[in-house]
Write an enzyme that holds these catalytic residues in place. Sequence first.
Site, PDB file in Angstrom:
ATOM      1  N   ASP A 150     -27.497 -23.466  10.718  1.00  0.00           N
ATOM      2  CA  ASP A 150     -28.697 -24.280  10.555  1.00  0.00           C
ATOM      3  C   ASP A 150     -28.442 -25.245   9.410  1.00  0.00           C
ATOM      4  O   ASP A 150     -27.773 -24.896   8.439  1.00  0.00           O
ATOM      5  CB  ASP A 150     -29.942 -23.426  10.312  1.00  0.00           C
ATOM      6  CG  ASP A 150     -29.965 -22.799   8.936  1.00  0.00           C
ATOM      7  OD1 ASP A 150     -28.914 -22.286   8.494  1.00  0.00           O
ATOM      8  OD2 ASP A 150     -31.027 -22.793   8.283  1.00  0.00           O
ATOM      9  N   TYR A 198      -6.488   8.546  -0.465  1.00  0.00           N
ATOM     10  CA  TYR A 198      -6.872   9.380   0.674  1.00  0.00           C
ATOM     11  C   TYR A 198      -5.811  10.447   0.902  1.00  0.00           C
ATOM     12  O   TYR A 198      -4.649  10.312   0.496  1.00  0.00           O
ATOM     13  CB  TYR A 198      -7.072   8.544   1.943  1.00  0.00           C
ATOM     14  CG  TYR A 198      -5.836   7.820   2.432  1.00  0.00           C
ATOM     15  CD1 TYR A 198      -4.865   8.452   3.209  1.00  0.00           C
ATOM     16  CD2 TYR A 198      -5.636   6.468   2.135  1.00  0.00           C
ATOM     17  CE1 TYR A 198      -3.742   7.789   3.665  1.00  0.00           C
ATOM     18  CE2 TYR A 198      -4.513   5.792   2.581  1.00  0.00           C
ATOM     19  CZ  TYR A 198      -3.572   6.456   3.346  1.00  0.00           C
ATOM     20  OH  TYR A 198      -2.448   5.795   3.786  1.00  0.00           O
ATOM     21  N   HIS A 250       0.878  -1.167   0.000  1.00  0.00           N
ATOM     22  CA  HIS A 250       0.000   0.000   0.000  1.00  0.00           C
ATOM     23  C   HIS A 250       0.916   1.218   0.000  1.00  0.00           C
ATOM     24  O   HIS A 250       1.662   1.450   0.951  1.00  0.00           O
ATOM     25  CB  HIS A 250      -0.897  -0.002   1.242  1.00  0.00           C
ATOM     26  CG  HIS A 250      -1.476   1.338   1.593  1.00  0.00           C
ATOM     27  ND1 HIS A 250      -2.131   2.125   0.684  1.00  0.00           N
ATOM     28  CD2 HIS A 250      -1.500   2.022   2.769  1.00  0.00           C
ATOM     29  CE1 HIS A 250      -2.534   3.239   1.280  1.00  0.00           C
ATOM     30  NE2 HIS A 250      -2.152   3.196   2.540  1.00  0.00           N
TER      31      HIS A 250
END
Length: 839
Positions: free
Chosen positions: A547, A256, A225
């Site tokens: 589930d 940014y 980055h």
Amino acid sequence: MSNLPAHARAVVIGCGIVGNSVAYHLCRLGWRDVVLLDKGPLPNPGGSTGHASNFIYLVDHSKEMTALTVESVNQYKEMGVFTQSGGVEVARTKERMQELTRRMASAAAWGIEPVSLVSPAVVKDLVPFINETIILGGFYTPGVGVVDSLRAGTIMRDRAQASGALTVAAKTEVLGIDVKDGHVRCVRTTAGDIEADTVVITCGVWSPRVARMAGARIPLTPAVHQMIDVGPVPRFAGAKGDIEVPIVRDMDTNMYERQAGGDLEIGSYAHRPILYDPEDIPPIERAALSPTEFPFTQPDFELQMQHALELVPEIVGDERVGVKYAINGILSLPPDGMPVLGESPDVKGLWSAAAVWVKEGPGTGKALAEWMVHGESEIDLHSSDIARFHEHQKTRSHVRARAAEGFNKTYGIVHPSEQWASNRNVRLAPFHGRERELGAMFFEAAGWERPMWYESNAPLLEEFGDRVNRRTAEWESRWWSPLINAEHLAMRERAGLFDLSAFTIFDITGPGALGAVQAVTLRQMDVPAGRNVYTPVLSPSGGFKSDLTIMRLGDEHFRVVTGGAAGMSDKKWFADHLPADGTAQLFDMTSAMTTIGLWGPRARDILAAATADDVSNEGFKFGACRTIDVDTVRVLASRISYVGDLGWELYVPIDQGLKLWDMLWEAGRPFGMAACGIGVYGTTGRLEKCYRAHGNELETEYNVVEAGMQAPRVKSEDFVGREAHLRHREEAPAAVLCTLTVDDHKSKSGEKRYMLGREPILRRDGAPVVDRKGRRSYVTSAGAGPSVGKHILMSYLPPEHATLGGELSVQYMGERYPVTVAVVGSTPLFDPENTRIRS
């Protein structure tokens, strides 16, 4: 002489923000004899925590990530290391402005206040050095801020040490992790060995390397980055603190800009993906700056500098302002964008807290510590569970392909149904070729290619005409087709054939098999052989862990069938609860079996045409499962339905799958059977029946009573969550799961809009709907109900709003749409008496 103890309750490896947080919270929750160590020096051992930009935006479309972030900010504030500055995400395009309305909706759904959409002029007032002429507006969050993460780590270490529960060892390298009988036993370091049954890997980009010492895998890749500091900035000359102006996210350029004292920091996620292996990260003694600060590659930042010049020309265009610091910072990227948390499925006692950024560090540390101590965390972490990964998803090739694809989407406009493009066609159903011939549009699930709809069904659009809903708005038309609704109607009127290959299937066998499945399921498993049981699986606090369906195939033989997304997590949960005496074993059958669904009013006619076995209602009752012959294929047929119509799930060995598909296809021709995609199975058919789905309606945050899934009686056998479930049955629910329908889809522009899920449910006056536990109501599932002619939403509502015919609204794309409560509880909208499914 080493100060390391010879024994420890837990060893936490890595002193970044995550390791410090995990160690502190373990001690806070009562664990003693915890050891925290790092190869590097303190307070900055050289990981990503030391160079991260450290700003925190609160709103994420993910409920899970937002919750972790908010909890982290609360902890940072309590420690006095958070500086609130505000933040604005600016839009250069109309598409981004629409996306910002979605962020407003997510903020409302998760309770992040205040937030606002602001004009370019207001953005200029907030950030005086911005060029407001190139933007259309912004999303302003006053609660955004920056944090001193190194100071936070020191505070947490100091607090834990002061309690006498923590030993900290810096400059101590881990040389190996010993495993015996599948369980971690010892950590070997340069300062001596530590016997421990619990080890937590919080090593950031080094995590995969350390995990391999124990024979385990943590799927992530180090990635670049880029970030630079420019200065001195004349406007900031009199700055009294690190930040006094709101942080700017230039969303459309993946960049940014933020004040850093007298400088401006510029970061980018727009450059080409630059990936490394953990072995490429140098030791701290060989690193020029730190191990995770690589040399800056200027050519990768040229376009970004141009974008920064466009947005903040006052600073970037000032010749007096120069580049003071520039790095290729190294951070961790997982293959699906979510953290990698929990106990490894490879080695017992080995825990991971990886791919975690500063913004969610303390919240993650607290949640993981709760999980370790209590067996679950307050925040539902199912999307971050390390056990979620299937085997192919742990490979280097998959991790790097997905991380590379996802990197440039860090600030991207990502559709909820958007599909990955990389590493596809990994797992193919045996009838995949037939599906391609039918024009299948494939979506991926757990590596499987599943048809979402079939282009060959285009004639159904004319057949069903106006009963098939069309969408005109571009956003909700993405990754969707009206053919889904047409296929649904074909199934409801005749029959549909479904590819269910993405099921995860595992058998539990042996003398202790019954006890093993009883111990983790809500429903009674001691049923006759030849019965299937749909059951929730509960967490210790009585929330939903999962589930699934379990078939009893013999006295000592149970087959568990669950969804692909949760399959590996469910497999680990069942494996973890097998008896210690070895009287029950688990066998993964997923790659050995394939499943076809056959449903609709003509399903019995079709199956009867393909088999001589008795498939009449009297001969094959709903809820039964048994083996039948379809020509030479032995098929395990289970009469159950997730779409609310007569039919069966049909299980065969994977090498027999194509033959079964072909025979059913031919048998179905005279009855007008259609191939149907997962759009019917997972959305339209499910929602018309008000069936709940794990990860949507079913999370640990909600309990069985709130979901309307309690049975008349509770089995006497003990099971995980039983005590909590009994308590919930005696209490008035704080919320009730309801089904709502949209009254009017027309937007202010006149175009009809259709919700996709996760939107906030509001009162008609726009006020939020909040239950007594502080949980806001939001859309858990959304989709068409072609047979009922309504767009269906599901949502948990407080009892005072859970009233039949109650009038509420839903916020979507910056507007409110009227909705009505159509069902309170679990009664289906379609065929409420369930006559079709039992016919």
